[in-house]
Design a protein around this motif. Sequence first.
Motif, PDB file in Angstrom:
ATOM      1  N   ASP A 105       0.817  -1.216   0.000  1.00 12.58           N
ATOM      2  CA  ASP A 105       0.000   0.000   0.000  1.00 12.58           C
ATOM      3  C   ASP A 105       0.849   1.263   0.000  1.00 12.58           C
ATOM      4  OD1 ASP A 105       1.027  -0.443   2.513  1.00 12.58           O
ATOM      5  OD2 ASP A 105      -0.846  -0.019   3.591  1.00 12.58           O
ATOM      6  N   LEU A 106       2.053   1.168  -0.558  1.00 14.20           N
ATOM      7  CA  LEU A 106       2.969   2.307  -0.555  1.00 14.20           C
ATOM      8  C   LEU A 106       2.336   3.566  -1.138  1.00 14.20           C
ATOM      9  CD1 LEU A 106       6.719   2.341  -1.361  1.00 14.20           C
ATOM     10  CD2 LEU A 106       5.244   3.897  -2.598  1.00 14.20           C
ATOM     11  N   ALA A 107       1.697   3.449  -2.290  1.00 15.47           N
ATOM     12  CA  ALA A 107       1.148   4.621  -2.969  1.00 15.47           C
ATOM     13  C   ALA A 107       0.088   5.317  -2.129  1.00 15.47           C
ATOM     14  CB  ALA A 107       0.580   4.218  -4.323  1.00 15.47           C
ATOM     15  N   SER A 108      -0.811   4.540  -1.539  1.00 14.67           N
ATOM     16  CA  SER A 108      -1.885   5.161  -0.769  1.00 14.67           C
ATOM     17  C   SER A 108      -1.372   5.783   0.522  1.00 14.67           C
ATOM     18  CB  SER A 108      -2.968   4.119  -0.455  1.00 14.67           C
ATOM     19  OG  SER A 108      -2.448   3.052   0.331  1.00 14.67           O
ATOM     20  N   ARG A 109      -0.321   5.220   1.098  1.00 15.34           N
ATOM     21  CA  ARG A 109       0.208   5.752   2.360  1.00 15.34           C
ATOM     22  C   ARG A 109       1.020   7.022   2.162  1.00 15.34           C
ATOM     23  NH1 ARG A 109       2.739   0.372   4.991  1.00 15.34           N
ATOM     24  NH2 ARG A 109       3.595   1.841   6.510  1.00 15.34           N
ATOM     25  N   THR A 110       1.568   7.207   0.978  1.00 18.53           N
ATOM     26  CA  THR A 110       2.427   8.375   0.757  1.00 18.53           C
ATOM     27  C   THR A 110       1.776   9.464  -0.090  1.00 18.53           C
ATOM     28  OG1 THR A 110       3.432   7.332  -1.206  1.00 18.53           O
ATOM     29  CG2 THR A 110       4.512   6.970   0.936  1.00 18.53           C
ATOM     30  N   ALA A 111       0.623   9.195  -0.669  1.00 20.42           N
ATOM     31  CA  ALA A 111       0.020  10.133  -1.623  1.00 20.42           C
ATOM     32  C   ALA A 111      -0.194  11.517  -1.033  1.00 20.42           C
ATOM     33  CB  ALA A 111      -1.307   9.564  -2.129  1.00 20.42           C
ATOM     34  N   ALA A 112      -0.521  11.584   0.246  1.00 15.70           N
ATOM     35  CA  ALA A 112      -0.866  12.875   0.841  1.00 15.70           C
ATOM     36  C   ALA A 112       0.355  13.671   1.287  1.00 15.70           C
ATOM     37  CB  ALA A 112      -1.792  12.651   2.038  1.00 15.70           C
ATOM     38  N   VAL A 113       1.549  13.056   1.294  1.00 12.98           N
ATOM     39  CA  VAL A 113       2.710  13.755   1.861  1.00 12.98           C
ATOM     40  C   VAL A 113       3.807  14.069   0.847  1.00 12.98           C
ATOM     41  CG1 VAL A 113       2.297  12.796   4.150  1.00 12.98           C
ATOM     42  CG2 VAL A 113       3.816  11.595   2.579  1.00 12.98           C
ATOM     43  N   ALA A 114       3.905  13.308  -0.256  1.00 16.16           N
ATOM     44  CA  ALA A 114       5.003  13.544  -1.205  1.00 16.16           C
ATOM     45  C   ALA A 114       4.732  12.814  -2.510  1.00 16.16           C
ATOM     46  CB  ALA A 114       6.331  13.060  -0.615  1.00 16.16           C
ATOM     47  N   ARG A 115       5.440  13.245  -3.564  1.00 16.09           N
ATOM     48  CA  ARG A 115       5.426  12.514  -4.829  1.00 16.09           C
ATOM     49  C   ARG A 115       6.589  11.530  -4.786  1.00 16.09           C
ATOM     50  NH1 ARG A 115       6.564  14.799  -9.490  1.00 16.09           N
ATOM     51  NH2 ARG A 115       7.613  16.631  -8.639  1.00 16.09           N
ATOM     52  N   TYR A 260      14.232 -14.456  11.209  1.00 22.39           N
ATOM     53  CA  TYR A 260      13.646 -13.263  10.588  1.00 22.39           C
ATOM     54  C   TYR A 260      14.681 -12.461   9.810  1.00 22.39           C
ATOM     55  CZ  TYR A 260       9.185 -13.676  13.065  1.00 22.39           C
ATOM     56  OH  TYR A 260       7.960 -14.099  13.516  1.00 22.39           O
ATOM     57  N   TRP A 261      14.218 -11.882   8.739  1.00 21.19           N
ATOM     58  CA  TRP A 261      14.981 -10.928   7.912  1.00 21.19           C
ATOM     59  C   TRP A 261      14.229  -9.608   7.953  1.00 21.19           C
ATOM     60  CZ3 TRP A 261      19.177 -11.112   4.293  1.00 21.19           C
ATOM     61  CH2 TRP A 261      19.218 -10.063   3.358  1.00 21.19           C
ATOM     62  N   THR A 262      14.910  -8.521   8.298  1.00 17.53           N
ATOM     63  CA  THR A 262      14.238  -7.228   8.417  1.00 17.53           C
ATOM     64  C   THR A 262      14.479  -6.369   7.183  1.00 17.53           C
ATOM     65  OG1 THR A 262      16.139  -6.222   9.550  1.00 17.53           O
ATOM     66  CG2 THR A 262      14.403  -7.213  10.924  1.00 17.53           C
ATOM     67  N   TRP A 263      13.482  -5.567   6.865  1.00 16.42           N
ATOM     68  CA  TRP A 263      13.597  -4.546   5.828  1.00 16.42           C
ATOM     69  C   TRP A 263      13.596  -3.175   6.505  1.00 16.42           C
ATOM     70  CZ3 TRP A 263      15.099  -6.119   1.333  1.00 16.42           C
ATOM     71  CH2 TRP A 263      14.700  -7.358   0.832  1.00 16.42           C
ATOM     72  N   SER A 264      14.627  -2.409   6.241  1.00 21.57           N
ATOM     73  CA  SER A 264      14.746  -1.061   6.792  1.00 21.57           C
ATOM     74  C   SER A 264      14.425  -0.023   5.721  1.00 21.57           C
ATOM     75  CB  SER A 264      16.166  -0.801   7.305  1.00 21.57           C
ATOM     76  OG  SER A 264      16.474  -1.593   8.425  1.00 21.57           O
ATOM     77  N   LEU A 265      13.833   1.082   6.137  1.00 20.91           N
ATOM     78  CA  LEU A 265      13.733   2.261   5.283  1.00 20.91           C
ATOM     79  C   LEU A 265      14.844   3.194   5.732  1.00 20.91           C
ATOM     80  CD1 LEU A 265      12.174   3.744   3.056  1.00 20.91           C
ATOM     81  CD2 LEU A 265      10.788   4.801   4.848  1.00 20.91           C
ATOM     82  N   GLY A 275       9.452  16.670   2.862  1.00 18.81           N
ATOM     83  CA  GLY A 275       8.815  15.608   2.085  1.00 18.81           C
ATOM     84  C   GLY A 275       9.417  14.249   2.347  1.00 18.81           C
ATOM     85  N   VAL A 276      10.747  14.198   2.468  1.00 15.00           N
ATOM     86  CA  VAL A 276      11.427  12.923   2.728  1.00 15.00           C
ATOM     87  C   VAL A 276      11.075  12.417   4.125  1.00 15.00           C
ATOM     88  CG1 VAL A 276      13.660  11.769   2.929  1.00 15.00           C
ATOM     89  CG2 VAL A 276      13.299  13.494   1.147  1.00 15.00           C
ATOM     90  N   LEU A 277      11.145  13.287   5.112  1.00 14.49           N
ATOM     91  CA  LEU A 277      10.858  12.878   6.482  1.00 14.49           C
ATOM     92  C   LEU A 277       9.394  12.480   6.650  1.00 14.49           C
ATOM     93  CD1 LEU A 277      12.922  15.609   8.371  1.00 14.49           C
ATOM     94  CD2 LEU A 277      13.606  13.263   7.795  1.00 14.49           C
ATOM     95  N   ALA A 282       5.112   8.283   7.112  1.00  9.63           N
ATOM     96  CA  ALA A 282       3.923   7.679   6.508  1.00  9.63           C
ATOM     97  C   ALA A 282       4.096   6.179   6.306  1.00  9.63           C
ATOM     98  CB  ALA A 282       3.618   8.366   5.179  1.00  9.63           C
ATOM     99  N   LEU A 283       5.318   5.749   6.003  1.00  6.02           N
ATOM    100  CA  LEU A 283       5.559   4.336   5.714  1.00  6.02           C
ATOM    101  C   LEU A 283       5.895   3.508   6.950  1.00  6.02           C
ATOM    102  CD1 LEU A 283       7.598   4.641   2.395  1.00  6.02           C
ATOM    103  CD2 LEU A 283       5.256   3.810   2.664  1.00  6.02           C
TER     104      LEU A 283
END
Length: 309
Positions: A105-115, A260-265, A275-277, A282-283
């Motif tokens: 759901d990346l697109a829906s979670r970030t749509a309101a804060v940044a392109r 477990y394998w973790t994914w970091s942003l 916008g980046v922060l 948001a994610l």
Amino acid sequence: MARVELRQLRYFVAVAEELNFGRAAERLLIAGPSLSQQIKALERDLGVRLFDRDRRSVSLTPAGAALLPDTRALLERAADLERRAGRLSGSQPVRLGYVNWLPPDLASRTAAVARVHLDAWVAPSHTQAARVADGSLDLAVCWVRTEDLERLGLRARLIGADRLYAVAKGTDTADLAARDVDVLIDDDLTSWASWNEYGTELAQAVGAREVRISDGAVTGPAFFDHVRRCTRPVLNSPKGQTAPLPSDLVRREVVAPKVYWTWSLVRRASEDRAGVLATVDALCDGVGDLGIHAPGAWLPAGDPHALPG
């Protein structure tokens, strides 16, 4: 020659890097038949065959191999043009790179804060982290260790986690201890540096057995061939988490410990653009611990999301 779209060129690069239409379609978040049709349309528009393909394999033709470097360069120039246009318009997109996994759901979670612009170059974790550090990307979803963050001047937040399982021959689907699995370690450090570090530490920590390979078969059809040759179940990598299993192989859950394998942003420690922060928040806000802190869970000692002590 008919007009060629950048989207089609991105599809060409993805298939060329994966040499598998199914994995490329998964990476591009599109349906496999649609990807195949777009590649055929691109070949028709260019007037050359880019791939030789049959039921078992996909390979670049000489024409495809010759065009691949220029295509990558063209896509990079297009991305640079988009970045320049964003700066001129005052709304520069957030450039996000990844390895093979993204929140659905990346697109829906970030749509309101940044392109958010998904970068066309899908690369291994260590490469994507380095690209954030040098400014080629603003953010990346990847696997990192605490020492990588400190060395590169990065910060990380947990965005996802995969519980790894084993693939085995036969019909027995019972749970098995982590010490009873094989872990494939590939000689290609360019592609598999992060996985090799992870697998080696796991083997040392729980008593699993390392199996050295040199054919890139940590994932894909060749991985299943290794499973058939190995005498013990083989740990599946994060890149193979969603791949369907052949009918002669089974999935077995790994316990004692749960692996477990973790994914970091990851972002630069000095990052101050709103916008980046905001995209990070948001994610990552509300993600929780995804099971990685539960009793019996295992993470490498250098994982930035492991509990202290």
